[in-house]
Design a protein around this motif. Sequence first.
Motif, PDB file in Angstrom:
ATOM      1  N   GLN A 108       0.853  -1.188   0.000  1.00  0.00           N
ATOM      2  CA  GLN A 108       0.000   0.000   0.000  1.00  0.00           C
ATOM      3  C   GLN A 108       0.889   1.239   0.000  1.00  0.00           C
ATOM      4  O   GLN A 108       1.673   1.450   0.914  1.00  0.00           O
ATOM      5  CB  GLN A 108      -0.902   0.034   1.241  1.00  0.00           C
ATOM      6  CG  GLN A 108      -1.860   1.208   1.219  1.00  0.00           C
ATOM      7  CD  GLN A 108      -2.173   1.730   2.619  1.00  0.00           C
ATOM      8  OE1 GLN A 108      -1.357   1.659   3.520  1.00  0.00           O
ATOM      9  NE2 GLN A 108      -3.360   2.263   2.774  1.00  0.00           N
ATOM     10  N   THR A 128      -9.444   1.731  -1.729  1.00  0.00           N
ATOM     11  CA  THR A 128      -8.050   1.316  -1.533  1.00  0.00           C
ATOM     12  C   THR A 128      -7.844   0.536  -0.241  1.00  0.00           C
ATOM     13  O   THR A 128      -6.973  -0.339  -0.161  1.00  0.00           O
ATOM     14  CB  THR A 128      -7.113   2.549  -1.575  1.00  0.00           C
ATOM     15  OG1 THR A 128      -5.760   2.110  -1.584  1.00  0.00           O
ATOM     16  CG2 THR A 128      -7.331   3.467  -0.377  1.00  0.00           C
ATOM     17  N   ALA A 188      -1.632  -0.559  -3.976  1.00  0.00           N
ATOM     18  CA  ALA A 188      -2.707   0.371  -3.599  1.00  0.00           C
ATOM     19  C   ALA A 188      -2.183   1.798  -3.532  1.00  0.00           C
ATOM     20  O   ALA A 188      -1.088   2.046  -3.032  1.00  0.00           O
ATOM     21  CB  ALA A 188      -3.315  -0.037  -2.255  1.00  0.00           C
ATOM     22  N   ALA A 220      -6.897   0.662  -5.921  1.00  0.00           N
ATOM     23  CA  ALA A 220      -5.865  -0.375  -5.975  1.00  0.00           C
ATOM     24  C   ALA A 220      -6.047  -1.235  -7.215  1.00  0.00           C
ATOM     25  O   ALA A 220      -7.121  -1.234  -7.840  1.00  0.00           O
ATOM     26  CB  ALA A 220      -5.933  -1.240  -4.721  1.00  0.00           C
ATOM     27  N   PRO A 242       2.150  -1.990   4.463  1.00  0.00           N
ATOM     28  CA  PRO A 242       1.567  -0.639   4.435  1.00  0.00           C
ATOM     29  C   PRO A 242       2.698   0.394   4.489  1.00  0.00           C
ATOM     30  O   PRO A 242       3.446   0.450   5.464  1.00  0.00           O
ATOM     31  CB  PRO A 242       0.694  -0.598   5.695  1.00  0.00           C
ATOM     32  CG  PRO A 242       1.218  -1.673   6.585  1.00  0.00           C
ATOM     33  CD  PRO A 242       1.962  -2.661   5.751  1.00  0.00           C
TER      34      PRO A 242
END
Length: 475
Positions: free
Chosen positions: A234, A297, A258, A263, A310
């Motif tokens: 992400q 997302t 994403a 995404a 992330p």
Amino acid sequence: MSKKNKSKADTFFSCIEKNFDKATRFIPPIEKGLLEQIKSCNAVYRMHFPVKIGKKIKVIEAYRVQHSHHKLPCKGGIRYSLKVNQDEVMTLAALMTYKCAIVDVPFGGAKGGIKIDPQTISVENIEKITRRYTSELIKKNFIGPGIDVPAPDYGSGEREMSWIFDTFLSLIPGEVDALACVTGKPLSQGGVRGRKEATGLGVFYGIRELCRIKEDMLSLGLDVGLDGKKVIIQGLGNVGYHAATFFHEAGAIIVALAEREGAIYNKKGLNVSNVILHLKNTGSILNFPGSKNIENTEKALELECDILIPSALENVIHKNNANRIKAKIIGEAANGPVTPDADEILGKMGVIVVPDIYLNAGGVTVSYFEWLKNLSHVRYGRMEKRFSENVNSELLQVIETICRKKILTEEKKMILRGPREIDLVRSGLEDTMISGFHKIRDIKKSSGIENMRTAAFVLAIKKIIDSYEKLGIFP
């Protein structure tokens, strides 16, 4: 809940304090005041200064926080964003203190922030603001090679760091170590090769080391190594992009990427370089050929995968979505992407969370290398490169004589080449991340700690306590 009524329990900084307090349970009895000193921010400089933008004067809000002075200089990036606030800057400064301690970088933590949107301001005006911000730091003694060394962060980069260096040099002429007043500079101004990808590469090294541990992989039902593991990333900023590239090169399958607008997903894998090219051509990762669009997302975080990275914003995994996370490993490339409540849920689910205070320390590690380079006034590899090549050449001649066989030209070139600056930087970063990982894991196992985050905080606190005791401040 309104911002005015927002309790301390909801703040970003309080999340760090919760993790700190949890870790102190595993620290031998020590003076409570020392723990309070380690936890508190030492200095918070909030400033407002005027800058002429066009025909109008605009008052700019900015910050510099020095969290800890247990080692000097303090170190931390400068964030350019409209979301900059005191709580965020204090939290990021605290994280820097613990990161530096974990990876044995001799800095205290700091962080800066300028409350502007660099996307809507001209380059000329960003330069004005940056130079004025630097002059304000100089006035209060909040910048200097042995005092406080800024670096790039969200919204800033080499360009801004070069302005900071130039302003510092013009206001403090004759400072022989002026290059070391800021890191993340262009190579032409004392920067170091490998700095741009350092955080993403550090994330890769950390997760790769976890995936090499047979015991941990068995507990997750996974094979050893990165090859074939499904990865979701992400955020495709500097950190996410480089992390994705290194995972892809290592044989991992990037099944989803994403960004803010949404995404993209492909269970067979995405070619990161092609996605970036598509992003440059269209302005979005959506509608990438062969992939499926995901409008929300956040839903990408909940897809099937082995590793979730992330690398964008804080608090994206929280108590409301943690139980829907299917990843078996979460690598916190961003600062604070998992809330304390989510941490508890993920722990019960058996997910291994590799914490931000260790995993994204690659940036500050390579910044340390740049700082050392600037203080030594010698680039890495200058003194040993030719010597290594000569020694290798002599060894090859001996081997060829003994074996009575000539080594192929291409192979000879590879063997003869001495270490370049980027080779030494990456080698130092790799060693740092591997060493840090095993120190955390050893504390986790020996102390019976349930997760890596708490073990990382324990390691950081113990090292900071040791620094204070060596200073003789707290007998």
